[in-house]
Design a protein around this motif. Structure first.
Motif, PDB file in Angstrom:
ATOM      1  N   ALA A 190       0.819  -1.212   0.000  1.00  0.00           N
ATOM      2  CA  ALA A 190       0.000   0.000   0.000  1.00  0.00           C
ATOM      3  C   ALA A 190       0.853   1.261   0.000  1.00  0.00           C
ATOM      4  N   ARG A 216      -8.176   6.677  -2.648  1.00  0.00           N
ATOM      5  CA  ARG A 216      -8.370   5.231  -2.752  1.00  0.00           C
ATOM      6  C   ARG A 216      -7.321   4.475  -1.940  1.00  0.00           C
ATOM      7  N   PHE A 217      -7.718   3.272  -1.500  1.00  0.00           N
ATOM      8  CA  PHE A 217      -6.831   2.402  -0.732  1.00  0.00           C
ATOM      9  C   PHE A 217      -7.089   0.962  -1.156  1.00  0.00           C
ATOM     10  N   ALA A 218      -6.006   0.199  -1.356  1.00  0.00           N
ATOM     11  CA  ALA A 218      -6.111  -1.199  -1.786  1.00  0.00           C
ATOM     12  C   ALA A 218      -6.028  -2.115  -0.574  1.00  0.00           C
ATOM     13  N   LEU A 264      -5.219  -5.293  -6.327  1.00  0.00           N
ATOM     14  CA  LEU A 264      -6.160  -4.239  -6.722  1.00  0.00           C
ATOM     15  C   LEU A 264      -7.562  -4.781  -6.963  1.00  0.00           C
ATOM     16  N   THR A 292      -9.709  -5.275  -4.596  1.00  0.00           N
ATOM     17  CA  THR A 292     -10.597  -4.616  -3.642  1.00  0.00           C
ATOM     18  C   THR A 292     -10.062  -3.227  -3.349  1.00  0.00           C
ATOM     19  N   LEU A 293     -10.673  -2.213  -3.955  1.00  0.00           N
ATOM     20  CA  LEU A 293     -10.317  -0.821  -3.706  1.00  0.00           C
ATOM     21  C   LEU A 293     -11.438  -0.165  -2.916  1.00  0.00           C
ATOM     22  N   THR A 345     -12.642   3.496  -0.665  1.00  0.00           N
ATOM     23  CA  THR A 345     -12.444   4.943  -0.703  1.00  0.00           C
ATOM     24  C   THR A 345     -12.407   5.502   0.705  1.00  0.00           C
ATOM     25  N   PRO A 389      -2.393   2.177  -4.902  1.00  0.00           N
ATOM     26  CA  PRO A 389      -2.689   2.266  -6.335  1.00  0.00           C
ATOM     27  C   PRO A 389      -1.947   3.380  -7.064  1.00  0.00           C
TER      28      PRO A 389
END
Length: 643
Positions: free
Chosen positions: A221, A249-251, A256, A258-259, A261, A461
């Motif tokens: 990340a 956004r955060f993974a 990738l 499951t992203l 917000t 990301p």
């Protein structure tokens, strides 16, 4: 904490010999440079013992050479595995030779004659040995025998380090062992894959004086994150938390798939195993765990992620510098205070085959740098455009705009769009000039995109941080990992293709025969030179590339110097003349012709180069003023030109 500490190449001490039904191991050893025998290797014995019968034999051999081998009186009570107590009363300094190493070691003389010589742990420790029970070999991991250790009681040398949830305050002077323990930031579960949530961190973390143990190592990340539940608990505990409403956004996993917000970004005071700093965290609703430790926090702590041993190393001497919280940084998404994003001010076209084209870049709105100097690090988007740099630029930041010189070595123009992210500016007082997180061991397969290198990946990301495998070895190859006194991390590995000494070390490796390359060595020692060149070419990681380099070296083997007097393809060119300094007649046509041939030989390709034999030319010269046509400037002596 650097990991490039030079580790000595293991040296073969000898072959282990199995004897008897119990298959006990013996090693050939030479005593006093005269007596050669097989000694029992007992890793469970603390002392090296010699029978009285063998010592009497050594005394006899020494007397024949007009030497005296004396022993000293001592009193030492030892206990054997049969629980019988034996008293040792004599000890003698014995010269021992094991393989390529020699040393003098005090050896105790036992009253029993069960074994002529028993090699114990006290002698083995001086070689830091590596025992290969499959190949029946013993290796020394030091260049020379270590100095003898002071006597101590037999006890285990295995020491475990536990990372507690409530670390104690750091003290002034600590021992090397304590420094190594405190350099371990935390441990994590090795058996947990990176495909789902990531490994669980086995330590506690304090955020604004609130301790949580639900931590996940999100190595993939860009940013670190906390759950909305934990954020609400922190707000109820502390009223002055700095935060801003910012969507990003955060993974949740490296693929990738499951992203999520984040709607809030906050600044929290962190205390983690004696490391304290203020860091920015994303706040995510419905986060499965309390805290996700991303790569941004790890690089600020100058951490090394050890995937082989399941620990994170972070030296106590390299804590992140204090950076005040700036609300504008929160709104701009600058989660690493020591680095800010640079974007192109306007659309720019860089012509084909051009160098040093100045491109005006701006700091992204709201982002700041605490230092007036910064290193420019190109972004992956910059690399994809095909732009290159001559070196890492160090830029003075006097305003929000600066210029970077780019090269376009391609045959087409490069169009840089407006507001395009071309890189980052890393503060001069940061611990590194680029955003790189070192990893010890191979990278997890789930983090490597298809078609990418297995040693280097970028975080997701936004591809802000590069994750680099600095020691890409598997766990089975690592025999020891230790922290040195000067805070360097040393990783000792066993190669499947050792370059150390073996029984047939003098035999050159097999070279594949090709149609256009003759693999015969032109002179003795040529293969040794080739091996040294291949070892120095550490940029070549694949065996195929090393084989190609070997082919090139053998193809142009005639260009290698055979000794210190051999200049390779051309020997020295020299000229003797008895002319005085005032007389400089022009060269004759024959001399000029020979000189031109010499120059042609120097500038030809290696395939066409040939040695030119020594030539003696009597060069007629034009008579200078004051000399008759029958006299020469050299007094009648011929000019000698040799190659």
């Amino acid at each position: 904490m650097a990991v490039n500490t030079q580790v000595p190449v293991p040296r073969l001490l000898g072959n282990l010999i199995e004897r008897g039904v119990a298959k006990k191991l013996y090693l050939v050893i030479t005593l006093e440079k005269e007596v050669r025998l097989e000694a029992l290797v007992d890793t469970g014995a603390y002392l090296t013992l010699m029978s009285s019968q063998l010592f009497n034999r050594l005394q006899t051999e020494a007397k024949r050479q007009n030497r005296t081998l004396k022993y000293q009186q001592c009193v030492l009570n030892v206990q054997s595995y049969s629980q019988n107590e034996v008293q040792l009363e004599q000890v003698a300094p014995i010269h021992l030779t094991i393989g390529p190493m020699s040393l003098v070691r005090p050896v105790y003389i036992a009253p029993v004659d069960t074994y002529p010589l028993l090699i114990g742990k006290d002698l083995l420790d001086r070689f830091e040995p590596l025992l290969d029970f499959k190949q029946l070999k013993i290796w020394a991991q030091v260049r020379e025998p270590l100095p003898p250790q002071s006597p101590r009681s037999p006890e285990t040398d295995c020491q475990a380090t536990k990372v507690t949830e409530n670390p104690t305050a750091s003290r002034g002077n600590v021992s090397t062992q304590e420094q190594g323990s405190r350099s371990i930031l935390c441990a994590f579960q090795l058996d947990k894959d990176f495909d789902s949530d990531g490994p669980q961190i086995l330590a506690g973390l304090q955020l604004n004086d609130v301790t949580t143990t639900d931590l996940i190592l999100a190595l993939w990340a860009d940013n670190s994150a906390i759950s909305l539940t934990l954020f609400n608990a922190l707000k109820s505990h502390t009223t002055n938390i700095s935060f801003a409403n910012k969507r990003t956004r955060f993974a949740l996993n490296p693929g990738l798939s499951t992203l999520v917000t984040a709607k809030v970004i906050c600044a929290l005071n962190l205390n983690w195993n004696d490391r304290s700093l203020t860091h920015y965290f994303l706040v995510l609703p419905d986060l499965p765990h309390d805290v996700y430790i991303g790569a941004d926090l790890l690089i600020r702590l100058k951490a090394h992620v050890d995937l082989l041993n399941g620990v994170i190393w972070a030296p106590m001497t390299s804590q992140a510098s204090a950076v005040p919280v700036n609300p504008e940084n929160l709104l701009s998404g600058q989660t690493i205070p020591e680095a800010c994003t640079l974007i192109s001010e306007q659309e720019t076209v860089i012509p084909a085959y051009t160098k040093w084209v100045a491109v005006r870049l701006n700091l992204r709105c709201g982002q700041t740098l605490s230092h007036s100097l910064g290193f420019f690090q190109p972004s992956p988007e910059c690399v994809e455009l095909g732009l290159t740099l001559d070196a890492t630029p160090l830029v003075e930041v006097t305003s929000r705009a600066l210029y970077i010189l780019f090269n376009n070595c391609m045959a087409m123009d490069v169009r840089v769009p407006k507001a395009y992210r071309l890189g980052w500016l890393v503060s001069y007082d940061f611990q590194d000039f680029e955003l790189v997180l070192p990893v010890i061991g191979p990278l997890p397969v789930s983090m490597i995109p298809e078609g990418s290198s297995s040693h280097t990946v970028v975080t997701v990301p936004f591809k802000i941080i590069t994750i680099l495998s600095v020691v890409p070895v598997v766990k089975e190859q690592v025999c020891r990992t230790e922290l040195t006194v000067d805070q360097h991390l040393a990783v000792y590995t066993v190669s499947s293709h050792p370059t150390c000494e073996t029984d047939n070390a003098t035999a050159p490796p097999t070279v594949h025969q090709t149609d256009d390359v003759k693999t015969g060595a032109p002179y003795p020692g040529f293969e040794t030179q080739v091996q040294q060149i291949l070892r120095d070419a550490d940029a070549l990681r694949e065996d195929a590339d090393r084989h190609k380099l070997r082919q090139v070296l053998y193809k142009y083997k005639d260009s290698f110097a055979k000794d210190s007097l051999d200049c390779g393809l051309m020997t020295c060119m020299w000229c003797e003349s008895q002319r005085t300094q005032k007389l400089h007649p022009p060269l004759s046509s024959s001399t000029r012709f020979l000189s031109n041939r010499m120059n042609l030989c120097r500038t030809s390709s290696p395939r066409c180069l040939r040695r030119v034999s020594s030539v003696h030319v009597t060069a007629p010269t034009l008579p200078p003023s004051g000399l008759s046509s029958n006299q020469t400037a050299s007094g009648g002596q011929p000019s000698t030109i040799g190659s």
